[in-house]
Design an enzyme around this catalytic site. Structure first.
Site, mmCIF file in Angstrom:
data_model
loop_
_atom_site.group_PDB
_atom_site.id
_atom_site.type_symbol
_atom_site.label_atom_id
_atom_site.label_comp_id
_atom_site.label_asym_id
_atom_site.label_seq_id
_atom_site.Cartn_x
_atom_site.Cartn_y
_atom_site.Cartn_z
ATOM 1 N N THR A 38 34.967 56.753 -37.733
ATOM 2 C CA THR A 38 33.860 57.284 -38.530
ATOM 3 C C THR A 38 34.348 58.213 -39.631
ATOM 4 O OG1 THR A 38 32.285 57.060 -36.744
ATOM 5 C CG2 THR A 38 31.781 58.737 -38.365
ATOM 6 N N TYR A 52 26.081 53.225 -39.391
ATOM 7 C CA TYR A 52 26.988 53.102 -40.551
ATOM 8 C C TYR A 52 28.160 52.194 -40.172
ATOM 9 C CZ TYR A 52 29.197 56.429 -37.534
ATOM 10 O OH TYR A 52 29.732 57.007 -36.420
ATOM 11 N N SER A 85 37.258 52.535 -33.376
ATOM 12 C CA SER A 85 38.141 52.775 -32.229
ATOM 13 C C SER A 85 37.693 52.091 -30.936
ATOM 14 C CB SER A 85 38.381 54.263 -32.014
ATOM 15 O OG SER A 85 37.311 54.872 -31.339
ATOM 16 N N THR A 118 36.131 58.414 -32.880
ATOM 17 C CA THR A 118 35.955 59.355 -31.768
ATOM 18 C C THR A 118 35.721 58.663 -30.419
ATOM 19 O OG1 THR A 118 33.569 59.540 -32.159
ATOM 20 C CG2 THR A 118 35.004 61.145 -33.275
ATOM 21 N N ASP A 119 35.352 57.379 -30.464
ATOM 22 C CA ASP A 119 34.978 56.720 -29.197
ATOM 23 C C ASP A 119 36.133 56.652 -28.199
ATOM 24 O OD1 ASP A 119 32.456 56.429 -30.187
ATOM 25 O OD2 ASP A 119 32.609 54.292 -30.615
ATOM 26 N N LYS A 191 34.688 62.960 -24.606
ATOM 27 C CA LYS A 191 33.492 62.902 -25.447
ATOM 28 C C LYS A 191 32.275 63.040 -24.542
ATOM 29 C CE LYS A 191 31.611 60.322 -29.326
ATOM 30 N NZ LYS A 191 31.683 59.126 -30.181
ATOM 31 N N GLU A 312 37.348 61.074 0.936
ATOM 32 C CA GLU A 312 36.312 60.056 1.166
ATOM 33 C C GLU A 312 36.901 58.706 1.588
ATOM 34 O OE1 GLU A 312 32.982 60.240 1.225
ATOM 35 O OE2 GLU A 312 33.209 62.399 1.044
HETATM 36 C C1 SIN Z 1 33.372 57.448 -34.342
HETATM 37 O O1 SIN Z 1 34.446 57.501 -34.927
HETATM 38 O O2 SIN Z 1 32.701 58.507 -34.194
HETATM 39 C C2 SIN Z 1 32.763 56.209 -33.776
HETATM 40 C C3 SIN Z 1 33.435 54.965 -34.187
HETATM 41 C C4 SIN Z 1 34.843 54.868 -33.730
HETATM 42 O O3 SIN Z 1 35.175 55.386 -32.660
HETATM 43 O O4 SIN Z 1 35.631 54.249 -34.457
#
Ligand code: SIN
Length: 355
Positions: A38, A52, A85, A118-119, A191, A312
């Site tokens: 992103t 997007y 990602s 971020t994923d 995340k 467990e």
């Molecule tokens: C992001 O970057 O926030 C989402 C898309 C990605 O992980 O490439």
């Protein structure tokens, strides 16, 4: 008279050039490796903050958007790949890790910044944490809003990342993730929200620190082995063993687990309910898989806390491994790397206590 004027102008120009050179020499050299996400995304309008397209703009455009970078580092950019990602895979990780190690072995590179979606940023960060062979800073950065959005967070996050990668404070801290002025350790960060800017957290254990006023502040560090202390080495590897994740839930069945084993999985991460508990419908398939040599790691879908060995499940009898505090996606990474060294479950359990 004319000659004197000309001479003083040349002198001024010379002094200016010398000052610029001196400033550049005193700044750290930071290489930015761009991989997409992103932070490099674009939306249809300035208010498009969901829906997007990730991974559209290149590394030079990312750097040009933040002229302030030049004040804190001598920055070079490289586009390693350009993906959203969710498409991250083992091959990309190996390529990235090798490039990072090559660059960090050079005396003219003081730190690395990786721009990333971020994923899966937490997974790439942990993978690199385990295979980078340097104490020099490696900082992974992303953004929650695309570059075209009002109040896009990418530029300030990138500025902070470059600052951090060029700082003495970040040396020897392992791979770091920074967004939203916060600094997290690769092993611990996750995340926690699909879309807000403060999504990255280290639940319960807390951030390593903050960036404020163009300065990093550290308050703690990870106690687990990483980078130069790590035994894992990807220099001779062009693939990693297949390790898959099965997720625990009420009314669970063993279909996915059996399919992974039939497809050749060398390891299974079981993200069980609670303290990594195993559903009766799945246990026989796990036992069968272990008999075939598949390494079984009990993790938890809860996301926080230690999975108790012999808690467990009777791990000693079943010959299973527990993931300690690693979430399932990070346990997968550690198991893949552990399997490049050994298939001995006692050794693998030791690795899970140490990394
Ligand atoms: C992001 O970057 O926030 C989402 C898309 C990605 O992980 O490439």
């Amino acid at each position: 008279m004319l000659a004197r004027k000309l001479f003083s102008q040349i002198l001024i120009l010379f002094c200016l050039a010398a000052a610029i050179t001196a400033q550049a020499q005193s700044l750290p050299n930071v290489t930015i490796l761009a991989t997409g996400g992103t932070i490099a995304g674009t939306g249809a309008t300035s208010t498009t903050t969901v829906g997007y397209t990730a991974a559209k703009i290149g590394v030079e455009a990312l750097i040009d958007a933040v002229p302030e970078l030049k004040k804190v580092a001598n920055v070079k950019g490289e586009q390693v790949f350009q993906i959203a990602s969710e498409n991250m895979n083992n091959e990309y990780w190996l390529k990235l890790a090798k490039r990072v190690n090559t660059l960090l072995s050079q005396s003219d590179v003081d730190g690395i910044v990786i721009t990333h979606g971020t994923d899966t940023i937490e997974e790439t960060a942990y993978f690199l944490d385990l295979v980078v062979k340097s104490r020099k800073p490696v900082v992974i950065v992303g953004a929650m809003r695309p570059s075209t959005a009002i109040s896009a967070d990418g530029p300030i996050n990138l500025y902070n990342a470059v600052l951090l990668a060029g700082s003495k404070e970040a040396v020897g801290k392992g791979v770091l993730v920074t967004l939203n002025d916060q600094i997290n350790a690769a092993r611990e960060v996750t995340k926690t929200n699909t879309s807000t800017l403060d999504t990255f957290k280290t639940p319960e254990l807390g951030y390593l620190g903050y960036i404020q006023g163009s300065k990093p502040f550290f308050y703690r560090q990870s106690t687990r082995k990483h980078t130069v202390e790590s035994q894992f080495d990807v220099s001779g590897l062009d693939q990693l063993p297949q390790v898959d994740i099965v997720y625990g839930y009420a009314n669970m069945n063993p279909i996915a687990l059996n399919a992974f084993v039939a497809a050749g999985a060398k390891g299974i991460i079981h993200a069980g309910v609670g303290d990594g508990s195993l559903n009766n419908t799945v246990l026989p398939s796990l036992v069968e898989a272990r008999k075939k040599g598949v390494v079984i790691v009990r993790s938890s879908r809860v996301g926080q806390g230690i999975v108790a060995r012999n808690g467990e499940a009777d791990d000693d009898k079943l010959d299973f491994v527990v993931s300690d505090t690693l979430n399932a996606q990070k346990a997968r990474i550690l198991l893949m790397l552990a399997l490049t060294k050994t298939t001995d479950t006692k050794e693998i359990q030791k690795i899970f206590w140490e990394y």
